[in-house]
Design an enzyme around this catalytic site. Sequence first.
Site, PDB file in Angstrom:
ATOM      1  N   TYR A 236      -3.771  12.063  -4.725  1.00  0.00           N
ATOM      2  CA  TYR A 236      -2.355  11.890  -5.063  1.00  0.00           C
ATOM      3  C   TYR A 236      -1.607  11.213  -3.926  1.00  0.00           C
ATOM      4  O   TYR A 236      -0.856  10.254  -4.130  1.00  0.00           O
ATOM      5  CB  TYR A 236      -1.738  13.253  -5.366  1.00  0.00           C
ATOM      6  N   LYS A 240       0.474   7.408  -3.923  1.00  0.00           N
ATOM      7  CA  LYS A 240       1.885   7.238  -3.598  1.00  0.00           C
ATOM      8  C   LYS A 240       2.073   6.307  -2.401  1.00  0.00           C
ATOM      9  O   LYS A 240       3.061   5.560  -2.331  1.00  0.00           O
ATOM     10  CB  LYS A 240       2.531   8.601  -3.340  1.00  0.00           C
TER      11      LYS A 240
END
Length: 361
Positions: A236, A240
């Site tokens: 994750y 980002k």
Amino acid sequence: MVADTVHVGQHLAGHPSVHLFGHEIVLDVSIPALILSTVGAAFLLRYTLSIFRLFLELTVLPGKDIKSFQSRKGETWAVVTGCTSGIGLEFARQLAAKKFNIILVGRRQSALTDLSKEIESKYDVHTKSVTVDVSTPGSARDDALTQLELLAQNLDVGILINNVGASHSMPVAFHETERSEMSRIIETNVTWTYLVTRSILPSMVARSKQKGAPKSLVITIGSLSGRIPSPLLASYSGTKAALATWTKALAEEVKPQGVIVELVQAAFVVSNMSKIRKSSPFVPTPAPFVRSTLNSIGLPRGAQGRPHERTPFWSHAILDYVVGFAGYVSEMAGIKVILGMHKDIRKRALKKAARDEKKAE
């Protein structure tokens, strides 16, 4: 009266001297001390001005008016992905309140239908819906992208909100992450964001490059997990971080055509993805977070020194600013704090899963 030429010399005691107006002024410091003092004063001034700027941007300085992206009232559309809950839902509502028509993009048709009825009746605007599971490559996702591309070609689309995102079910080491979970995160956070922007952006460029035309806006929701590497959420966190670099490159490409591209950095917000249900000064509900985002277009706030990024919500902005203030030291401290927090979250999540499994027996 014009001053004599300033002359810096060396005094007998090894101290620098300055000749000004025909007089010698001896400074009671050594040359190295003078240089260090000057450099220190420059850094102090820089950070004082930086903190003052942060204060002004969080309190009184306005961002670019969201209505400036409208061509004519009631005719401009905004695309919002992941719009049926949390931050995306609030973007849809607040943009509709500003009289943008809304193209709703989500996974569940029933939720899109309910939201469409709510927005049209409450805000007196038009809506259109596109149903798609953005995490799954294939013909259905391709069809949804084609549908969005055609809508952008035939409607005055002035805003794209890349909000939809996916994270891990719980903190997990990278080498223990299921491939399916990793693929879902990458496909949702990166691949879909690239593809949907590619589908809509040509029409936004054509719309805004004409002289006197309104600008267009692309907002992608990032995360401070991409700003500060987040152990046990490595997949994750990496997606980002990728969005930050992509945003900066894309923003420079289309800026001459009148399209503004920004990455909005967020810490925790009350939402289904964060699994946080209770708000606090550092964990806002979606409404104030989105309000701060729409009110601060063009203002970096906590993301000073990082082009085309901004951290709009006040507590997130302060956190982001503090992390960047001391550079390497503060970032490493942040990584260690995050690792400890994620270890604790994982421990509690595993205990809960064990209890639930035992109850199901």
